[in-house]
Design an enzyme around this catalytic site. Structure first.
Site, PDB file in Angstrom:
ATOM      1  N   LYS A 121     -15.246  63.517  -8.160  1.00  0.00           N
ATOM      2  CA  LYS A 121     -16.602  63.444  -8.721  1.00  0.00           C
ATOM      3  C   LYS A 121     -16.759  62.174  -9.565  1.00  0.00           C
ATOM      4  O   LYS A 121     -17.733  61.440  -9.410  1.00  0.00           O
ATOM      5  CB  LYS A 121     -16.834  64.715  -9.552  1.00  0.00           C
ATOM      6  N   ARG A 136     -19.191  56.540  -9.892  1.00  0.00           N
ATOM      7  CA  ARG A 136     -19.049  55.102 -10.203  1.00  0.00           C
ATOM      8  C   ARG A 136     -19.304  54.248  -8.963  1.00  0.00           C
ATOM      9  O   ARG A 136     -19.975  53.218  -9.041  1.00  0.00           O
ATOM     10  CB  ARG A 136     -17.653  54.846 -10.777  1.00  0.00           C
ATOM     11  N   SER A 139     -14.302  59.208 -24.813  1.00  0.00           N
ATOM     12  CA  SER A 139     -15.246  59.516 -23.745  1.00  0.00           C
ATOM     13  C   SER A 139     -15.278  58.378 -22.732  1.00  0.00           C
ATOM     14  O   SER A 139     -15.702  57.261 -23.039  1.00  0.00           O
ATOM     15  CB  SER A 139     -16.648  59.738 -24.312  1.00  0.00           C
ATOM     16  N   ASP A 167     -11.106  68.317 -18.617  1.00  0.00           N
ATOM     17  CA  ASP A 167     -11.755  69.132 -17.578  1.00  0.00           C
ATOM     18  C   ASP A 167     -10.840  70.241 -17.051  1.00  0.00           C
ATOM     19  O   ASP A 167     -11.311  71.174 -16.393  1.00  0.00           O
ATOM     20  CB  ASP A 167     -12.196  68.233 -16.410  1.00  0.00           C
ATOM     21  N   LYS A 194     -19.610  70.524 -23.514  1.00  0.00           N
ATOM     22  CA  LYS A 194     -19.621  70.220 -22.077  1.00  0.00           C
ATOM     23  C   LYS A 194     -20.805  70.975 -21.451  1.00  0.00           C
ATOM     24  O   LYS A 194     -21.750  71.315 -22.129  1.00  0.00           O
ATOM     25  CB  LYS A 194     -18.282  70.622 -21.460  1.00  0.00           C
ATOM     26  N   ARG A 250     -17.389  75.571 -23.768  1.00  0.00           N
ATOM     27  CA  ARG A 250     -16.278  76.103 -22.950  1.00  0.00           C
ATOM     28  C   ARG A 250     -15.251  76.870 -23.778  1.00  0.00           C
ATOM     29  O   ARG A 250     -14.570  77.746 -23.246  1.00  0.00           O
ATOM     30  CB  ARG A 250     -15.611  74.966 -22.160  1.00  0.00           C
ATOM     31  N   ARG A 283     -16.928  74.842 -14.091  1.00  0.00           N
ATOM     32  CA  ARG A 283     -15.495  74.976 -14.361  1.00  0.00           C
ATOM     33  C   ARG A 283     -15.155  76.354 -14.936  1.00  0.00           C
ATOM     34  O   ARG A 283     -14.035  76.839 -14.779  1.00  0.00           O
ATOM     35  CB  ARG A 283     -15.013  73.851 -15.271  1.00  0.00           C
TER      36      ARG A 283
HETATM   37  C1  S3P Z   1     -16.048  62.046 -16.996  1.00  0.00           C
HETATM   38  C2  S3P Z   1     -15.597  62.018 -18.286  1.00  0.00           C
HETATM   39  C3  S3P Z   1     -15.415  63.233 -19.089  1.00  0.00           C
HETATM   40  C4  S3P Z   1     -15.350  64.470 -18.211  1.00  0.00           C
HETATM   41  C5  S3P Z   1     -16.442  64.506 -17.183  1.00  0.00           C
HETATM   42  C6  S3P Z   1     -16.351  63.295 -16.282  1.00  0.00           C
HETATM   43  C7  S3P Z   1     -16.189  60.766 -16.277  1.00  0.00           C
HETATM   44  O1  S3P Z   1     -16.510  63.358 -19.965  1.00  0.00           O
HETATM   45  O2  S3P Z   1     -15.384  65.645 -18.994  1.00  0.00           O
HETATM   46  O3  S3P Z   1     -16.331  65.682 -16.384  1.00  0.00           O
HETATM   47  O4  S3P Z   1     -16.368  60.775 -15.039  1.00  0.00           O
HETATM   48  O5  S3P Z   1     -16.096  59.728 -16.933  1.00  0.00           O
HETATM   49  P1  S3P Z   1     -16.571  62.611 -21.395  1.00  0.00           P
HETATM   50  O6  S3P Z   1     -16.692  61.163 -21.143  1.00  0.00           O
HETATM   51  O7  S3P Z   1     -17.781  63.169 -22.077  1.00  0.00           O
HETATM   52  O8  S3P Z   1     -15.298  62.998 -22.071  1.00  0.00           O
END
Ligand code: S3P
EC number: 2.5.1.19
Length: 438
Positions: free
Chosen positions: A32, A37, A174, A324, A351, A355, A397
């Site tokens: 995902k 990206r 993040s 995750d 999230k 969670r 999730r």
């Molecule tokens: C993600 C980063 C994470 C993750 C999300 C996907 C990403 O979030 O929990 O499912 O693709 O960069 P955060 O950037 O808020 O930690």
């Protein structure tokens, strides 16, 4: 203009019966995070990007729809996706950019579109509208973007225009915030640099390089020069390790489990789960490993060690790297010998759902004892759980984590809001049935 909140699907339930073993071979759908990206950068690039094994989850398809609204041309043939980009010039969308349930779409896309001289309004579903967006407004505003939020939340309106480079230290771990800054920095005037307190997933860095951008890392500092142009690529998206996580954890639950996962994304910044699986008592054999566009892809086989399951402590940077995967690890913790401690994970509360609260609620419904903290949970081991009514909270999730916990319960579980799995893994319940031996 439509409503400011996009509409959720109707709720469905899934009954999950206990299993006696977990065996088989599976190719999980495309990652995902990487799909988002590639879709975004393809939309900005010049030329036609050809992607195979694109995620089947609803979230990356929200990103594709946004790219179309921004002027990219998208064609889909199963999991093959072609995106003809806008050669650096997004158009003014004629309606809101609907990010659905996807925080990644809203946050990362904000950085990508902010340098363009248009007005963009981004909306999402109820859950996304509850999630904090100030974290991206801060750096993007420092770069010169004007962003309107409602009490720090979506709907988000971006009054785009030329941006200036910044030096930024990410206060929270993040990858989405890092990505928003890198995507904006790519198109800003000057060189943007950024350092992370905790190193998060680095798919954006690899994807930017794959599309022809140059960025450098000096120690913990990443730098990206503005004014760089991207060129279309051909790429295969590796299998999603966060989807595979559910089956990896299921394989720990039975003495004679045997699971083979192929074409699996094993990027070191995403693969901490494999170490935790080993700590808990899993045996992982790497059968094949290769690299494409900076991403590690492999085939692994997982069994449970004859000594059974031990326990694990997940704290500090490890919690951020496993963010995750924490719900499913917590959901199988009662079946381990020593339990699982999860701390330093307060991001879990913001999230797609809270969670920590939902894991605690559903584990208790199944008869487990545990202690809940603001930043995590302590779930003791050696507990037998029974079937219960599970509340997914419309969170993919949570729905999938408790389908895994259900495999070792003494009676069947009913998962409410099971359709949420389709956000990242629509095939989940079908694959689960194939792999669960009864
Ligand atoms: C993600 C980063 C994470 C993750 C999300 C996907 C990403 O979030 O929990 O499912 O693709 O960069 P955060 O950037 O808020 O930690």
């Amino acid at each position: 203009m439509s409503s400011i909140i996009s509409q959720p699907n109707a709720s469905t339930t899934q009954v999950v019966r206990p299993a006696r073993s977990f065996q088989g071979s599976v190719t999980v759908p495309g990652d995902k995070s990487i799909s988002h990206r590639y879709a975004m950068l393809a939309g900005l690039a010049e030329g036609t990007t050809r992607l195979s094994n694109f995620s089947t989850g609803a979230d990356p398809h929200s990103t594709l729809s946004c790219m179309e609204a921004l002027g990219a041309k998208v064609t889909k043939d199963g999991t093959a996706v072609e995106v003809t980009g806008t050669a650096g010039a997004f158009q003014q969308p004629t309606s809101e950019l609907d990010c659905g349930n996807s925080g990644s779409t809203m946050r990362m896309l904000a950085g990508l579109i902010a340098p363009h001289p248009h007005t963009f309004t981004m909306i999402g579903d109820h859950s996304l509208t509850m999630r904090p967006m100030e974290r991206i407004r801060k750096p993007l505003s420092a770069m010169g973007a004007r962003i309107d939020l409602v009490d720090g939340h979506a709907p988000m309106t971006i009054h785009g225009g030329p941006l200036k480079a910044i030096d930024f230290d990410t206060p929270i771990p993040s990858a989405q915030v890092k990505t928003a800054v890198l995507f904006a920095g790519l198109q800003a005037e000057g060189t943007t640099s950024l350092s992370e307190a905790v190193r998060t997933r680095d798919h954006s860095e690899h994807a930017l390089k794959a599309f022809g951008a140059s960025l450098t890392r000096t120690g913990e500092r990443l730098s990206i020069a503005g004014g760089q142009k991207l060129k279309a690529i051909e790429a295969t998206v590796p299998g999603d390790i966060s989807s595979a996580a559910f089956f990896l954890c299921a394989a720990l639950l039975f003495p004679d489990s045997n699971l083979v996962l192929d074409s699996l994304g094993m990027n070191p910044t995403r693969a901490a789960l494999l170490d935790v699986i080993t700590t808990l008592g899993g045996k992982i054999k790497v059968l094949m490993v290769e690299e494409h566009n900076g991403e590690t892809i492999g085939t692994i086989q997982v069994n449970r060690s004859p000594e059974g399951l031990k326990g694990a402590e997940i704290t500090g940077a490890l919690s951020a790297q496993l963010i995750d995967e924490l719900p499913v690890l917590a959901a199988i913790a009662p079946y381990t010998r020593d339990g699982i401690v999860i701390r330093d994970a307060k991001e879990l509360r913001i999230k797609e759902s809270d969670r920590i609260a939902l894991v605690a609620k559903n584990l208790k419904a199944m008869g487990a004892e545990l202690t809940e903290f603001e930043d995590g949970l302590i779930v003791p081991g050696n507990q037998q759980l029974h079937g219960a009514e599970i509340d997914s909270g419309s969170d993919h999730r949570i729905a999938m984590a408790f389908a895994i916990a259900a495999l070792r319960a003494s009676s069947e579980n009913v998962i409410h809001g099971a359709e949420a799995a389709a956000i990242s893994f629509p095939e989940f319940f079908t694959f689960l049935e194939d792999l669960s031996k009864r």
